[in-house]
Design a protein around this motif. Structure first.
Motif, short mmCIF file in Angstrom:
data_model
loop_
_atom_site.label_atom_id
_atom_site.label_comp_id
_atom_site.label_asym_id
_atom_site.label_seq_id
_atom_site.Cartn_x
_atom_site.Cartn_y
_atom_site.Cartn_z
N PRO A 1 0.81 -1.21 0.00
CA PRO A 1 0.00 0.00 0.00
C PRO A 1 0.85 1.27 0.00
O PRO A 1 1.99 1.27 0.47
N GLU A 2 0.24 2.31 -0.55
CA GLU A 2 0.89 3.61 -0.59
C GLU A 2 -0.17 4.69 -0.68
O GLU A 2 -1.32 4.42 -1.00
N LEU A 3 0.24 5.93 -0.40
CA LEU A 3 -0.63 7.08 -0.54
C LEU A 3 -0.22 7.80 -1.80
O LEU A 3 0.96 8.07 -2.03
N TYR B 1 -5.25 9.22 -2.35
CA TYR B 1 -5.84 7.89 -2.29
C TYR B 1 -4.87 6.90 -1.65
O TYR B 1 -3.68 6.90 -1.96
N ALA B 2 -5.42 6.06 -0.76
CA ALA B 2 -4.70 4.88 -0.29
C ALA B 2 -4.89 3.84 -1.38
O ALA B 2 -6.01 3.55 -1.79
N VAL B 3 -3.76 3.28 -1.87
CA VAL B 3 -3.79 2.43 -3.06
C VAL B 3 -3.06 1.12 -2.79
O VAL B 3 -2.00 1.09 -2.15
N LEU B 4 -3.62 0.03 -3.31
CA LEU B 4 -3.02 -1.30 -3.21
C LEU B 4 -3.46 -2.11 -4.42
O LEU B 4 -4.65 -2.18 -4.72
N TRP C 1 -3.51 -0.86 6.93
CA TRP C 1 -2.45 0.10 6.62
C TRP C 1 -2.95 1.53 6.81
O TRP C 1 -2.23 2.38 7.35
N ILE C 2 -4.17 1.81 6.37
CA ILE C 2 -4.76 3.15 6.54
C ILE C 2 -4.78 3.52 8.02
O ILE C 2 -4.39 4.63 8.40
N GLN C 3 -5.20 2.58 8.87
CA GLN C 3 -5.23 2.84 10.31
C GLN C 3 -3.82 3.04 10.86
O GLN C 3 -3.58 3.96 11.64
N GLU C 4 -2.88 2.19 10.46
CA GLU C 4 -1.50 2.30 10.94
C GLU C 4 -0.88 3.65 10.57
O GLU C 4 -0.07 4.19 11.32
N GLN C 5 -1.26 4.19 9.42
CA GLN C 5 -0.71 5.47 8.96
C GLN C 5 -1.43 6.66 9.59
O GLN C 5 -1.03 7.81 9.36
N GLY C 6 -2.48 6.41 10.35
CA GLY C 6 -3.25 7.49 10.96
C GLY C 6 -4.09 8.26 9.96
O GLY C 6 -4.47 9.41 10.21
N LEU C 7 -4.42 7.62 8.85
CA LEU C 7 -5.24 8.24 7.82
C LEU C 7 -6.72 7.97 8.09
O LEU C 7 -7.06 7.02 8.80
N GLU C 8 -7.58 8.79 7.52
CA GLU C 8 -9.02 8.58 7.60
C GLU C 8 -9.59 8.52 6.20
O GLU C 8 -9.19 9.32 5.34
N LEU C 9 -10.51 7.60 5.98
CA LEU C 9 -11.21 7.55 4.70
C LEU C 9 -12.22 8.68 4.63
O LEU C 9 -12.77 9.09 5.65
#
Length: 160
Positions: A4-6, A92-95, A111-119
Protein backbone atom coordinates in the motif's frame (compact mmCIF):
# COMPACT_ATOMS: atom_id res chain seq x y z
CA UNK A 1 1.38 -6.87 -6.15
CA UNK A 2 2.14 -3.26 -5.16
CA UNK A 3 1.47 -0.90 -2.28
CA UNK A 4 0.00 0.00 0.00
CA UNK A 5 0.89 3.61 -0.59
CA UNK A 6 -0.63 7.08 -0.54
CA UNK A 7 -0.91 8.70 -3.95
CA UNK A 8 -2.39 11.99 -5.15
CA UNK A 9 -4.64 11.59 -8.18
CA UNK A 10 -6.31 14.07 -10.51
CA UNK A 11 -10.05 13.84 -11.17
CA UNK A 12 -11.03 11.27 -13.83
CA UNK A 13 -14.11 11.69 -16.06
CA UNK A 14 -16.16 8.50 -16.15
CA UNK A 15 -19.11 6.75 -17.74
CA UNK A 16 -21.02 4.38 -15.50
CA UNK A 17 -24.14 2.53 -14.46
CA UNK A 18 -25.26 2.93 -10.85
CA UNK A 19 -27.58 0.54 -8.97
CA UNK A 20 -28.51 -0.50 -5.45
CA UNK A 21 -27.96 -4.24 -4.99
CA UNK A 22 -27.81 -6.71 -2.08
CA UNK A 23 -24.30 -7.15 -0.66
CA UNK A 24 -24.45 -10.93 -1.12
CA UNK A 25 -25.04 -10.55 -4.88
CA UNK A 26 -22.79 -7.54 -5.44
CA UNK A 27 -20.19 -9.37 -7.55
CA UNK A 28 -22.71 -11.10 -9.80
CA UNK A 29 -24.39 -7.73 -10.28
CA UNK A 30 -21.00 -6.20 -11.05
CA UNK A 31 -20.49 -8.78 -13.78
CA UNK A 32 -23.96 -8.11 -15.23
CA UNK A 33 -23.42 -4.33 -15.22
CA UNK A 34 -19.93 -4.68 -16.68
CA UNK A 35 -21.33 -6.70 -19.61
CA UNK A 36 -24.07 -4.09 -20.09
CA UNK A 37 -21.57 -1.21 -20.04
CA UNK A 38 -19.22 -2.93 -22.49
CA UNK A 39 -22.15 -3.56 -24.86
CA UNK A 40 -23.18 0.12 -24.55
CA UNK A 41 -19.64 1.29 -25.33
CA UNK A 42 -19.56 -0.94 -28.43
CA UNK A 43 -23.03 0.16 -29.60
CA UNK A 44 -22.15 3.85 -29.16
CA UNK A 45 -18.63 3.65 -30.59
CA UNK A 46 -17.06 4.92 -27.37
CA UNK A 47 -13.45 3.95 -26.63
CA UNK A 48 -12.53 4.19 -22.94
CA UNK A 49 -9.67 6.49 -21.95
CA UNK A 50 -8.72 4.32 -18.97
CA UNK A 51 -9.68 1.21 -16.99
CA UNK A 52 -13.02 -0.21 -15.92
CA UNK A 53 -13.91 -0.03 -12.22
CA UNK A 54 -16.37 -0.94 -9.49
CA UNK A 55 -17.13 2.04 -7.23
CA UNK A 56 -18.83 1.57 -3.89
CA UNK A 57 -20.89 4.70 -3.18
CA UNK A 58 -22.74 3.42 -0.09
CA UNK A 59 -21.63 0.35 1.83
CA UNK A 60 -23.85 -1.77 4.08
CA UNK A 61 -22.57 -5.34 4.11
CA UNK A 62 -25.63 -6.45 6.10
CA UNK A 63 -28.07 -5.13 3.50
CA UNK A 64 -27.91 -3.04 0.30
CA UNK A 65 -24.91 -1.54 -1.50
CA UNK A 66 -25.02 1.43 -3.86
CA UNK A 67 -22.53 0.53 -6.56
CA UNK A 68 -21.40 1.88 -9.88
CA UNK A 69 -19.73 -0.08 -12.63
CA UNK A 70 -17.90 2.33 -14.87
CA UNK A 71 -14.96 3.17 -17.05
CA UNK A 72 -12.69 6.17 -17.49
CA UNK A 73 -13.99 8.08 -20.49
CA UNK A 74 -16.29 10.71 -21.93
CA UNK A 75 -19.23 10.69 -24.31
CA UNK A 76 -21.96 13.06 -25.41
CA UNK A 77 -24.25 10.06 -25.94
CA UNK A 78 -25.09 9.25 -22.30
CA UNK A 79 -28.64 8.17 -21.54
CA UNK A 80 -30.89 7.19 -18.63
CA UNK A 81 -28.77 4.11 -17.98
CA UNK A 82 -25.17 5.18 -18.66
CA UNK A 83 -24.32 8.46 -16.96
CA UNK A 84 -21.31 10.76 -17.07
CA UNK A 85 -19.53 11.26 -13.78
CA UNK A 86 -16.10 11.63 -12.23
CA UNK A 87 -13.80 10.01 -9.75
CA UNK A 88 -12.75 12.97 -7.60
CA UNK A 89 -9.21 14.27 -7.21
CA UNK A 90 -7.40 13.73 -3.94
CA UNK A 91 -5.06 11.57 -1.90
CA UNK A 92 -5.84 7.89 -2.29
CA UNK A 93 -4.70 4.88 -0.29
CA UNK A 94 -3.79 2.43 -3.06
CA UNK A 95 -3.02 -1.30 -3.21
CA UNK A 96 -2.85 -3.58 -6.27
CA UNK A 97 -3.53 -7.32 -6.02
CA UNK A 98 -4.53 -10.42 -7.95
CA UNK A 99 -7.19 -12.96 -6.84
CA UNK A 100 -7.19 -12.14 -3.09
CA UNK A 101 -9.90 -9.48 -2.72
CA UNK A 102 -10.79 -9.98 0.96
CA UNK A 103 -7.15 -10.18 2.06
CA UNK A 104 -6.23 -7.10 0.00
CA UNK A 105 -9.11 -5.09 1.46
CA UNK A 106 -8.15 -6.09 5.01
CA UNK A 107 -4.50 -5.20 4.36
CA UNK A 108 -5.34 -1.78 2.93
CA UNK A 109 -7.75 -0.95 5.77
CA UNK A 110 -5.12 -1.99 8.37
CA UNK A 111 -2.45 0.10 6.62
CA UNK A 112 -4.76 3.15 6.54
CA UNK A 113 -5.23 2.84 10.31
CA UNK A 114 -1.50 2.30 10.94
CA UNK A 115 -0.71 5.47 8.96
CA UNK A 116 -3.25 7.49 10.96
CA UNK A 117 -5.24 8.24 7.82
CA UNK A 118 -9.02 8.58 7.60
CA UNK A 119 -11.21 7.55 4.70
CA UNK A 120 -13.42 10.28 3.25
CA UNK A 121 -16.77 8.91 4.43
CA UNK A 122 -19.95 10.12 6.05
CA UNK A 123 -22.99 8.45 7.58
CA UNK A 124 -25.81 7.67 5.16
CA UNK A 125 -29.32 6.31 5.88
CA UNK A 126 -28.38 3.23 3.84
CA UNK A 127 -24.95 2.66 5.45
CA UNK A 128 -21.59 4.41 5.08
CA UNK A 129 -21.17 6.78 2.11
CA UNK A 130 -17.71 6.94 0.53
CA UNK A 131 -16.49 9.99 -1.42
CA UNK A 132 -14.56 7.50 -3.58
CA UNK A 133 -13.92 3.80 -2.91
CA UNK A 134 -12.96 1.94 -6.08
CA UNK A 135 -11.77 -1.39 -7.36
CA UNK A 136 -10.00 -0.45 -10.59
CA UNK A 137 -9.50 -3.26 -13.10
CA UNK A 138 -5.97 -2.78 -14.43
CA UNK A 139 -6.53 -5.90 -16.53
CA UNK A 140 -9.07 -5.19 -19.26
CA UNK A 141 -12.03 -7.55 -18.75
CA UNK A 142 -12.71 -7.40 -22.50
CA UNK A 143 -9.43 -9.24 -23.17
CA UNK A 144 -9.12 -11.44 -20.03
CA UNK A 145 -12.38 -13.09 -18.96
CA UNK A 146 -10.81 -15.03 -16.05
CA UNK A 147 -11.24 -12.82 -12.97
CA UNK A 148 -8.57 -14.74 -11.07
CA UNK A 149 -6.01 -13.32 -13.52
CA UNK A 150 -7.14 -9.71 -13.22
CA UNK A 151 -4.82 -7.23 -11.56
CA UNK A 152 -7.10 -5.05 -9.43
CA UNK A 153 -6.20 -1.81 -7.71
CA UNK A 154 -8.02 -0.70 -4.59
CA UNK A 155 -8.14 3.11 -4.42
CA UNK A 156 -9.81 4.71 -1.39
CA UNK A 157 -10.01 8.51 -1.09
CA UNK A 158 -8.64 9.78 2.22
CA UNK A 159 -9.49 12.98 4.08
CA UNK A 160 -7.00 15.80 3.62
Amino acid sequence: MSGPELEYRAAVPTLGIRETVPFRTMLSNRDRLLAELIAWLDENGVEPTGPFFLRLHVVNMADQMQIEVGVAGKSDDTDDRVQAGAIPAGSYAVLAYRAKSMAANRLLHAWIQEQGLELDTKPHPGGEAFASRCEIYLTDPRTEPRKTRWVVELAFLTRS
